[in-house]
Design an enzyme around this catalytic site. Structure first.
Site, PDB file in Angstrom:
ATOM      1  N   GLU A 194      35.444  44.607  40.096  1.00 27.81           N
ATOM      2  CA  GLU A 194      34.468  44.606  41.195  1.00 27.81           C
ATOM      3  C   GLU A 194      33.037  44.755  40.661  1.00 27.81           C
ATOM      4  OE1 GLU A 194      35.566  47.249  44.385  1.00 27.81           O
ATOM      5  OE2 GLU A 194      37.449  46.187  44.742  1.00 27.81           O
ATOM      6  N   GLU A 315      44.049  43.256  44.063  1.00 30.77           N
ATOM      7  CA  GLU A 315      43.936  44.333  45.063  1.00 30.77           C
ATOM      8  C   GLU A 315      44.079  43.696  46.436  1.00 30.77           C
ATOM      9  OE1 GLU A 315      40.813  47.270  44.821  1.00 30.77           O
ATOM     10  OE2 GLU A 315      40.761  47.154  42.622  1.00 30.77           O
TER      11      GLU A 315
END
Length: 510
Positions: A194, A315
């Site tokens: 991220e 995710e």
């Protein structure tokens, strides 16, 4: 012609009470070519809340039965679920984690503050050796995420060397000193996490250049995974593919993160206290994964038409408000029949895109978000999501069967979703069909036509419950789990299956 009223009334009553198949599925078993990677059924364990400590690892001195500090019950449950792969140490935690703090004698390891998740002190007693030992115990492949946000190229390269190298070097000497003579076989390495957010708040241009630099020094026969976009940031995918594919040997996968909320980030909703309005909202938001996969795949196809680079959905899952009275930074939530449907839908989507999706990792394994296992002291609960993964394990490394589905709609308050969601595969002469009925009120009848093979036997399993909010909890008998499901034998390559409302069903044909 005069029909007696008594006969007419009987005929009308029969018509009114008969369920006619409104959905149809055609399976082309003779066209099954694409393999569904077992790694689509991967999981994710971050240093977050009670996922690692108390969930997976309790220490060797614990009264909870354990093997070298790892919970016996969790080991057994994950093996029985056929877990193929586990991602670690994060997540946001990965870009604050310095691996050398987690090796050597535990009493000598420095502590740190987990700034992302609850501000708790991390004592680093669960590090590289412990993680890889746990993967051996549960028979799962490891996937390690490197620190790009606050780490260095040298630090990343040395971690790879410490774990995978058999050469004589300071890193391999250090590994041997810490008790591991032979290198581990670790194939999957994520380079950052991220990086558009908690991993450094970078631009795609900056991160892509940084990725190329890190990847250049992480040597060996590795499957390197670049930090991909946040949900629908298609520009990030475009820039990343364009810049990394200039050096195609350095990139094997690109990650995608997407969570399902009740409405949006600002309104995640409650994990167990919800009605039909929230049910259909979650189903609708879950199905957006199909759009994301299609659009990101289209961008990837421009630069990688041979689909060599995998889309790694490392995710995904439901993210609801934490349970009342728990630390908001621990992301602990219960898990209902609704979560089972969400898991089934996502896994069907991943199966159906197995030509591009090489791996997926639900968040997270134990006690965090849409977990498959909950623990409390010496107790353990298997969630509805656990049973979906156990049911769907039949698809691991099977061949995807191309299919055509026609289905009715389930509608409420202006929202509309397909009533039935499906994927199918074949392996060792067995056809496995997983079907989700998204309608919480009504059974759905589906006609299945199978081309290319004849079958003489059929079996089934089902996950459902009386109420959409039902869940498994500590100290009480399981409410939502796997049960056998009766299916009529196929005839001339055709069968009809009655899917109960709000259910996940597996049909297998031989």
């Amino acid at each position: 012609m005069n029909i007696p009223k008594s006969i007419l009334s009987i005929f009308l009553m029969v018509v009114a009470t008969t369920t006619f198949a409104q959905s149809s599925l055609t399976l082309h078993t003779d066209q099954a070519e694409t393999q569904i990677s077992k790694d689509i059924y991967g999981h994710f364990a971050e240093h977050l809340g009670r996922c690692i400590y108390g969930g997976i690892y309790v220490g060797e001195d614990s009264d909870i039965p354990n093997v070298r500090g790892f919970r016996d019950d969790v080991i057994g449950a994950l093996i029985n679920m056929h877990i193929p792969l586990l991602r670690w140490p994060g997540g946001c935690f990965a870009d604050t984690y310095h691996w050398e703090d987690g090796i050597g004698p535990r009493e000598e390891r420095p502590s740190m503050v987990n700034t992302h998740w609850g501000g708790v002190t991390e004592d680093n007693s669960f590090g590289t050796h412990e993680f890889l030992d746990f993967c051996d115990l549960i028979k799962a492949e490891p996937y390690i995420n490197l620190n790009v946000g606050s780490g260095t190229v040298r630090e990343a390269a040395q971690w790879v060397e410490y774990v995978t190298s058999s050469n004589i070097s300071p890193m391999t000497d250090l590994r041997k000193k810490n008790g591991r003579e032979e290198p581990w076989d670790v194939k999957y390495w994520g380079i950052g996490n991220e990086n558009w957010g908690c991993g450094g708040n970078m631009t795609p241009e900056y991160y892509a250049d940084l990725y190329n630099r890190f990847a250049s020094y992480c040597l060996g026969d590795l499957y390197r995974i670049a930090g991909g976009p946040n949900v629908d940031d298609y520009n990030w995918m475009e820039v990343l593919m364009q810049k990394t594919m200039r050096h195609p040997h350095l990139v094997q996968g690109v990650s995608l993160h997407n969570y399902t909320f009740t409405t949006a980030w600002e309104d995640k909703g409650h994990a167990t206290e919800f009605g039909e309005k929230e049910w259909i909202s979650v189903m609708n938001n879950t199905l957006k994964m199909e759009t994301l996969v299609n659009r990101h795949s289209t961008i990837m196809d421009k630069y990688d038409p041979e689909k060599r680079v995998g889309l790694i959905v490392d995710e995904w899952g439901n993210w609801f408000n934490v349970e009342e009275g728990t630390n908001p930074g621990f992301l602990y939530q219960q898990n209902t029949l609704r979560d089972a449907l969400v898991a089934g839908i996502n896994l069907n989507i991943f199966n159906n895109h197995a030509d591009r999706i090489h791996m997926a990792n639900i968040a997270q394994t134990v006690n965090v978000l849409q977990s498959v296992i909950l623990t409390k002291e010496d107790e353990m609960v298997l969630t509805p999501t656990y049973y979906v993964f156990k049911m769907y394990a039949v698809h691991q490394n099977a061949k995807l069967i191309p299919s055509n589905l026609k289905t009715e709609k389930y509608e409420l308050d202006g929202k509309s979703v397909p009533a039935v969601h499906v994927s199918a595969s074949t392996k060792d002469g067995v056809v496995s069909i997983t079907l989700c009925n998204l309608n919480p009120n009504k059974s759905e009848s589906i006609d299945i036509n199978i081309t290319g093979d004849d079958f003489s036997s059929v079996s089934g399993q089902i996950i459902t419950s009386d109420n959409m909010n039902d869940f498994n909890d500590f100290g009480r008998q399981e409410t939502v789990n796997l049960k056998s499901f009766d299916v009529a034998k196929p005839k001339d390559g055709k069968l009809t299956v009655e899917l109960p409302s709000k259910s996940v069903v597996l049909v297998q044909l031989k």
